[in-house]
Design an enzyme around this catalytic site. Structure first.
Site, short mmCIF file in Angstrom:
data_model
loop_
_atom_site.label_atom_id
_atom_site.label_comp_id
_atom_site.label_asym_id
_atom_site.label_seq_id
_atom_site.Cartn_x
_atom_site.Cartn_y
_atom_site.Cartn_z
N LEU A 157 0.86 -1.17 0.00
CA LEU A 157 0.00 0.00 0.00
C LEU A 157 0.90 1.23 0.00
O LEU A 157 2.02 1.13 0.47
CB LEU A 157 -0.90 0.00 1.23
CG LEU A 157 -2.02 -1.05 1.23
CD1 LEU A 157 -2.84 -0.94 2.50
CD2 LEU A 157 -2.92 -0.91 0.02
N ARG B 102 -0.11 0.98 11.20
CA ARG B 102 -1.49 0.63 10.84
C ARG B 102 -1.66 0.23 9.39
O ARG B 102 -2.72 -0.22 9.00
CB ARG B 102 -2.43 1.79 11.19
CG ARG B 102 -2.83 1.78 12.64
CD ARG B 102 -3.68 2.98 12.97
NE ARG B 102 -2.94 4.22 12.76
CZ ARG B 102 -3.45 5.27 12.14
NH1 ARG B 102 -4.65 5.24 11.67
NH2 ARG B 102 -2.71 6.36 11.99
N GLY B 103 -0.63 0.39 8.59
CA GLY B 103 -0.83 0.06 7.18
C GLY B 103 -1.67 1.15 6.56
O GLY B 103 -2.89 1.12 6.65
N CYS B 104 -1.01 2.14 6.01
CA CYS B 104 -1.73 3.29 5.48
C CYS B 104 -2.69 2.80 4.41
O CYS B 104 -2.37 1.92 3.63
CB CYS B 104 -0.76 4.30 4.89
SG CYS B 104 -1.57 5.81 4.50
N ILE B 105 -3.84 3.38 4.37
CA ILE B 105 -4.94 2.89 3.57
C ILE B 105 -4.65 3.02 2.06
O ILE B 105 -4.27 4.04 1.61
CB ILE B 105 -6.19 3.68 3.93
CG1 ILE B 105 -7.39 3.19 3.19
CG2 ILE B 105 -6.01 5.13 3.77
CD1 ILE B 105 -8.21 2.37 4.04
#
Ligand SMILES: Cc1cc2nc3c(=O)[nH]c(=O)nc-3n(C[C@H](O)[C@H](O)[C@H](O)COP(=O)(O)OP(=O)(O)OC[C@H]3O[C@@H](n4cnc5c(N)ncnc54)[C@H](O)[C@@H]3O)c2cc1C
Lengths: 419, 105
Positions: A157, B102-105
């Protein structure tokens, strides 16, 4: 007369140009949109092409034709920006001077960052679907795919429309069922995340939907290389996911000219901006919108649309010698196509994760949030004409505000997980 | 939310053991967290990553991903996996005393 240059004639560049043109007269402001080609792709349509549900020629139109009268369209490749001279350097060695600059050049697909992705096996057993060419090649391969292991993977991502890999899995399940071969195909989603999605409540619901459809989920899989000949994805920690057909979404970066313009972007070449005003941290008269901006929200057309309101207000203020004040809240909504003529809808912003409820009117809807429904699928289909006729011309969608509303949202039951 | 004691210091941690208040961190705490995670010695290369991670978090409010680490920390991805086996981004964040990425969206 002031001059504004907009780099990119895609979703963001087009809607900003049209909106600004409506607000200002041609003697006040000269608006130039630069793009390297004249093919505007309705990118959400790319998801449907591999399954024969959309024809490639139906989702491409002229960029120029989407721009209102009084906007100059310049067909050229941007090479770099000289922030200290307020000038955009084009690849043909000419320059465009500006009083304000809007970077709306989208994200770039960085296939080369993943070893082997476009190596041997590319176009035979390894495919993608984020461009018209890729989606069309995958359509031809899927047409004759009737048994084996189908693996869907995104390397890292951010990617455009982060729910698209999930949607692809749901549609593949449906497509294979319709053709009577679902029992003969194993579907696996290999994700770098530790769950089906980044946000907990939605991840629970979407993970459940994968399980119901017997789609395997391989989590925390950081793809190190693609071995097209051996038919396997290999992660950096040496795990392997074998495939007969792999659909791999390459890592994304910002526009490469950002990397050639010192101070403008981050390591991935996304433009560093204030997340609320969308103004560049490097220059007071430079802004970015859409996928090119380093915003902690989804890279989506809906986000780009909601950003447009704040961005245009701020550009006008800065051109008038004032400080920006318009504020984007991270609002985005995405339809998640789930097959069988149904879809889910999620709606969220910087602060609030996707929650169940109704949209756009609290309690009334008509669209249910985070729940599969036929109406949401119709909503997804309706987005295409809205895109060309409402969004790109720079109008509001009736009843849909740029700021998110919390009314009627059902607060999550953390302990209960999926609800 | 609960607390843990590392190097005689009480720190707040989340359910996965990530510190929630980076100001409670110091180098001894980092060493203790690393030991608990099976890293017997923090070398200069480890510190390079840990310090980069921490600086980036304090400056931007989010932890860098593996890809960003590989591009900007000075340590290539393959070596990151040798230094912090399994998940470098998470493990380095834990040792750096910053919240779970958080794992960027
Ligand atoms: C498969 C897929 C499905 C999607 N589904 C959805 C969905 O369901 N809902 C949703 O809201 N969004 C969806 N999106 C995302 C949406 O399409 C994008 O977020 C949106 O188009 C971003 O707009 P943009 O203006 O930032 O970039 P773009 O529309 O990509 O425009 C960027 C433009 O910049 C130009 N450009 C780049 N570099 C240069 C250069 N050096 N010189 C000149 N011109 C340049 C490009 O040619 C391009 O025209 C999807 C995307 C994909 C790929």
């Amino acid at each position: 007369m002031k001059r504004i240059v907009i780099i990119g004639g895609g979703t963001g560049g087009t809607l900003v140009a049209n909106r600004l043109r409506r607000h200002t007269s041609t003697d006040e402001l000269q608006i130039t949109v630069v793009d390297r080609d004249d093919r505007h792709v309705y990118q959400p349509g790319l998801l449907f092409v591999p399954f024969g549900l959309e024809r490639p020629e139906h989702i491409v139109r002229s960029r120029r034709a989407q721009l209102h009268d009084g906007i100059d369209f310049r067909l050229a490749e941007v090479d770099r920006i000289a922030l200290d001279q307020d000038a955009v350097h084009l690849a043909d060695d000419t320059t465009l001077d500006y009083d304000a600059l809007v970077i709306a050049a989208g994200a770039s697909l960085r296939y080369e960052e993943t070893e082997g992705l476009r190596g041997p096996g590319w176009g035979e057993s390894v495919f993608s679907f984020y461009s018209v060419e890729d989606a069309t090649a995958l359509r031809d391969a899927l047409a004759s795919f009737d048994h084996g292991r189908l693996v869907v993977n995104f390397v890292d991502l951010p990617i455009k429309c982060p729910v698209a890999p999930l949607e692809f899995c749901f549609l593949a399940d449906w497509f294979l069922r319709e053709r009577g071969v679902r029992e003969r195909v194993e579907i696996t989603l290999a994700t770098p995340l530790d769950a089906a999605f980044t946000k907990p409540v939605a991840a629970g619901r979407l993970g459940g939907m994968l399980a119901e459809r017997k789609i395997a989920l391989e989590t925390e899989f950081a793809t190190g290389r693609v071995d097209g000949v051996g038919g396997r994805l290999v992660s950096w920690d040496e795990r392997e996911v074998p495939f007969d057909l792999a659909v791999v979404i390459p890592p994304h970066g910002g526009p490469s000219f950002v990397g050639r313009s010192p101070g403008l972007g981050d390591e991935l070449d996304f433009v560093d901006v204030d997340i609320h005003t969308l103004r560049s941290k490097a220059a007071p008269n430079v802004f970015a919108i859409g996928d090119a901006a380093s915003l902690p929200t989804s890279k989506a057309g809906s986000a780009t649309h909601f950003e447009g309101e704040a961005l245009c207000a701020n550009v006008e203020r800065v051109l008038g010698g004032e400080e920006p004040e318009g504020s984007y809240d991270g609002h985005v909504n995405c339809f998640i196509e789930s097959g069988f003529h149904k879809a889910l809808l999620i709606d969220f912003n910087y602060e609030v994760e996707p929650l169940p409820g109704r949209y756009p009117e609290a309690h009334v809807g008509p669209l249910p949030l985070l729940r599969e429904s036929r109406l949401n699928h119709l909503g997804k289909l309706a987005f295409q004409p809205l895109y060309w006729h409402v969004l790109l011309p720079g109008h509001e969608i009736p009843g849909v505000g740029a700021q998110m509303s919390m009314a009627g949202r059902q607060a999550p039951d953390r302990e209960g997980g999926d609800q | 939310m609960s607390t843990m004691t590392y190097a005689d210091r009480q720190v707040d941690v989340d359910v996965d053991g990530f510190m929630t208040d980076p100001s409670q961190w110091n180098e001894e705490v980092a060493t203790a967290i690393a030991t608990e995670a099976g890293i017997t010695e923090l070398t200069d290369r480890h510190w390079l990553v840990v310090n980069f991670m921490r600086a980036r978090y304090l400056e931007s409010g989010s932890a860098p991903s593996i890809r960003t680490l590989g591009k900007a920390s000075g340590v290539p991805i393959r070596e990151l996996y040798e230094l912090f086996p399994k998940g470098p981004a998470k493990l380095a964040a834990k040792i750096a005393g910053i919240p779970k990425p958080r794992g960027c969206i």
